[in-house]
Design a protein around this motif. Structure first.
Motif, short mmCIF file in Angstrom:
data_model
loop_
_atom_site.label_atom_id
_atom_site.label_comp_id
_atom_site.label_asym_id
_atom_site.label_seq_id
_atom_site.Cartn_x
_atom_site.Cartn_y
_atom_site.Cartn_z
N ALA A 398 0.83 -1.20 0.00
CA ALA A 398 0.00 0.00 0.00
C ALA A 398 0.87 1.25 0.00
O ALA A 398 1.78 1.39 0.82
CB ALA A 398 -0.92 0.00 1.22
N THR A 406 -0.62 5.33 -7.39
CA THR A 406 -0.40 4.72 -6.08
C THR A 406 -1.29 3.49 -5.91
O THR A 406 -2.48 3.52 -6.26
CB THR A 406 -0.71 5.73 -4.96
OG1 THR A 406 0.15 6.86 -5.11
CG2 THR A 406 -0.50 5.10 -3.59
N GLU A 408 -3.59 1.15 -3.81
CA GLU A 408 -4.48 1.42 -2.68
C GLU A 408 -5.13 0.13 -2.20
O GLU A 408 -6.26 -0.20 -2.57
CB GLU A 408 -5.54 2.45 -3.09
CG GLU A 408 -4.96 3.77 -3.58
CD GLU A 408 -6.02 4.79 -3.97
OE1 GLU A 408 -7.24 4.45 -3.88
OE2 GLU A 408 -5.65 5.91 -4.36
N TRP A 410 -5.98 -0.55 0.95
CA TRP A 410 -6.90 -0.40 2.06
C TRP A 410 -8.34 -0.60 1.57
O TRP A 410 -8.63 -0.48 0.38
CB TRP A 410 -6.73 0.96 2.73
CG TRP A 410 -6.71 2.14 1.81
CD1 TRP A 410 -7.76 2.89 1.39
CD2 TRP A 410 -5.55 2.69 1.16
NE1 TRP A 410 -7.37 3.87 0.54
CE2 TRP A 410 -6.01 3.79 0.37
CE3 TRP A 410 -4.19 2.39 1.16
CZ2 TRP A 410 -5.14 4.56 -0.38
CZ3 TRP A 410 -3.34 3.16 0.42
CH2 TRP A 410 -3.80 4.23 -0.35
N GLY A 413 -9.99 1.72 -0.86
CA GLY A 413 -9.10 2.19 -1.91
C GLY A 413 -9.46 1.62 -3.27
O GLY A 413 -10.26 0.68 -3.39
N SER A 548 -8.25 5.39 3.87
CA SER A 548 -7.24 6.18 3.19
C SER A 548 -5.87 5.58 3.48
O SER A 548 -5.73 4.70 4.34
CB SER A 548 -7.26 7.65 3.66
OG SER A 548 -6.72 7.75 4.98
N ARG A 549 -4.85 6.08 2.78
CA ARG A 549 -3.49 5.60 3.00
C ARG A 549 -3.04 5.84 4.43
O ARG A 549 -2.22 5.08 4.97
CB ARG A 549 -2.54 6.32 2.02
CG ARG A 549 -1.07 5.99 2.21
CD ARG A 549 -0.20 6.75 1.22
NE ARG A 549 -0.41 8.18 1.28
CZ ARG A 549 0.15 8.98 2.20
NH1 ARG A 549 0.93 8.48 3.15
NH2 ARG A 549 -0.09 10.29 2.17
#
Length: 593
Positions: A398, A406, A408, A410, A413, A548-549
């Motif tokens: 992640a 990026t 994602e 999660w 995501g 979120s990240r």
């Protein structure tokens, strides 16, 4: 006269798996007999070429066709439950089936090779070229025997094609030493007949270096605890009382070291070398090694063509992939820090890491800076920060960058669990190794693939291990391990290691350097440590959480599953009971009933 499809009937249950049968069944006008196949060079060459299609496509970790549940059973959690590796890790396999048809398919392949060797003498062609073809077939016969031995242990040696009148009740398992001696003899014969390199149009065909590599790996296995004086198997015997496993012989380690060094010397003398990228960047060195077909490190590989499944199963679901090949969290933890230190020393009973604070590893927080060489972007979780280059070349995590954005993982995501009913990573990671960033799945842009069975890096580690076991950590042991580490951007091993400490270092190096290449499953078994490595509770990141990240809930470690390893039987595979029933002198492996 019998037609080809009748003559090529297969031994017992593997009749359906002959890999050359369908290709040669018919000409445009009629069925072909074996006499017709081996009456012309062109037809015989097609037969030989199709023997290479018998080599399993181990790039496929998921279906029966790949004959490779080993990566999933030791290093990955494959997303979908209907997968052979899940049978292995659940301990739900038994003698009633032939998992992956591996017993059947490899015996069928051996018979196809035997037919070729028995009839190639009839083909009118150049004798020098014929010697090369014979060498290729001998190598393949040795290779298929090895594929059976590594799973089943002692097997029947099959050096001629079975006929319709064969008395199957006379077939029994040869001793392990006999099997090893047979394959080594085949490798030596192939080495005498083959050249060390092939023309570009023939890449993927056998060479003397490939035969030397097979010899080196087999002798390493033969010297290891599972096969060498294993007290658990000393009572395994044929019905005539002949023991199948040998007493311990310490000298086998020296024999294995010699074979590995001979392979290294032969390879290097003929232009093979550890792959390094043009930039010599350690991440590029390692990643390009896995995706550039037939580079100078490759000793033998299967050409798999435009095999799209490796990319789709390794690509996040938000990028058109299936998020299928998820590395175990325990493997992710095993990658060292950039300075070569060990980040995690072990685990608490609840699966939480015991952190080596001296390594600088942090489980919490986020990195403020990107890597100066672009190995990772800014803002990644600290657990992914400051790791060794092979981590960044092998693992999607992640916050990492891939194909322009990026990743994602999660829950909410773009690549998270909430975006797909079933196609999401079960551990919070995906395998990056073997994946090409230039692939674009939605646009149907893929690249050709190979599966590398032997490469020089493995032989370096084979030699280091066998030499350390036979002589201790002498200078050559350090040299060849450090060559692997140098290519990967890691410092040399510390000096003055004991033999036991060096053994631990080499075993760790194999785990990381050879990750996802099909070695780990067999390594932990030949070392007899699979109870500790492949059984018990396994953990993952909390893939069902995170918006979120920066959501720390996603990075929490949670229970994934319990994997089963029964040391009383799981070190060897069961021979299909149907074949045991048909061959009155065939005995089953220990623990399987």
């Amino acid at each position: 006269m019998r037609r080809y499809k009748i003559i090529l009937f297969a031994f017992l249950s593997f009749s359906l798996f002959s890999c050359v049968k369908e290709y040669l069944d018919k000409t445009p006008d009629e069925d072909m007999t074996l006499e017709e196949v081996f009456s012309k060079r062109e037809f015989a060459f097609r037969y030989l070429t199709n023997l290479y299609t018998c080599v399993p496509n181990n790039l496929d970790f998921h279906t029966n066709g790949g004959q490779n549940p080993f990566v999933g059973a030791s290093e990955l959690e494959i997303t979908w439950p209907s997968n052979p590796s899940h049978q292995l890790t659940a301990g739900s396999w038994n003698v009633s089936g032939d998992i992956l048809n591996m017993w059947s398919a490899n015996l069928a392949s051996i018979r196809d090779v035997n037919i070729f060797l028995e009839r190639i003498g009839n083909v009118p062609m150049d004798e020098t070229e014929k010697r090369v073809w014979v060498g290729e077939a001998i190598f393949l016969r040795a290779f298929f025997h090895f594929l059976l031995m590594r799973a089943y242990g002692p097997i029947p040696i099959v050096d001629e094609s079975y006929k319709i009148d064969t008395d199957f009740n006379s077939i029994k398992r040869n001793t392990l030493d006999e099997c090893v001696d047979f394959v080594i003899g085949e490798c030596n014969n192939a080495m005498d007949l083959l050249s060390p390199t092939r023309e570009r149009s023939d890449l993927g065909r056998a060479t003397s270096v490939a035969a030397a590599a097979l010899k080196a790996r087999l002798l390493l296995y033969a010297a290891s605890p599972l096969w060498n004086g294993n007290p658990d198997y000393l009572s395994l015997a044929n019905k005539d009382g002949r023991r199948l496993f040998p007493d311990f012989n310490e000298g086998k380690w020296a024999v294995a070291a010699t074979a590995a060094k001979e392979c290294i010397d032969l390879a290097i003398a003929n232009g093979y070398k550890l792959y390094r990228s043009e930039s010599d960047d350690p991440v590029a060195n390692y990643h390009e090694m896995s995706i550039i077909n037939h580079n100078k490190e490759v000793l033998f590989a299967r050409n798999s063509g435009r095999f799209t499944l490796t990319e789709t199963r390794s690509t996040p679901n938000g990028m058109g992939g299936h998020s299928g090949y998820a590395p175990l969290l325990e493997l992710v933890d095993a990658y060292q820090m950039a300075d070569g230190s060990t980040p995690i020393l072990g685990y608490t009973p609840s699966g939480q890491p015991i952190i080596n604070t001296a390594s600088g590893y942090q489980e919490t927080g986020f990195a403020a800076a990107a890597h100066p060489k672009g190995w990772h972007p800014t803002g990644i979780r600290n657990m992914f920060f400051g790791r060794e280059p092979r981590f960044y070349a092998s693992i999607h995590y992640a916050g990492s960058m891939w194909r322009g954005r990026t990743i994602e993982f999660w829950n909410s995501g773009l690549d998270g669990r909430s975006k797909s009913g079933v196609d999401y990573s079960k551990t919070g990671f995906l395998m990056k190794k073997f994946s090409d960033e230039n692939v674009r799945i939605p646009q149907n842009i893929f690249t050709n693939k190979t599966w590398v069975f032997f490469r020089l890096g493995e032989i370096f580690l084979n030699y280091a291990e066998a030499l350390n076991e036979s002589q201790g950590p002498v200078s050559d042991v350090y040299y060849y391990v450090n060559e692997i580490r140098s290519r990967a951007g890691l410092p040399d091993l510390q000096e003055d290691l004991t033999q036991e400490e060096m053994q631990e270092k080499i075993r760790h190096e194999r785990r990381i350097e050879l990750a996802f290449e099909g070695h780990r499953y067999f390594d932990v078994r030949r070392w007899k440590i699979a109870t500790e490595t492949d059984g018990g509770n396994f953990y993952s990141l909390n893939v069902g959480a995170g918006i979120s990240r920066l959501d720390i809930a996603f990075y929490q470690r949670i229970f994934l599953k319990t994997r089963v390893f029964d040391p009383s039987k799981h070190y060897l595979w069961p021979i299909p009971q149907s074949d045991i029933n048909l061959m009155s002198n065939m005995v089953q492996n220990p623990g399987w009933r």
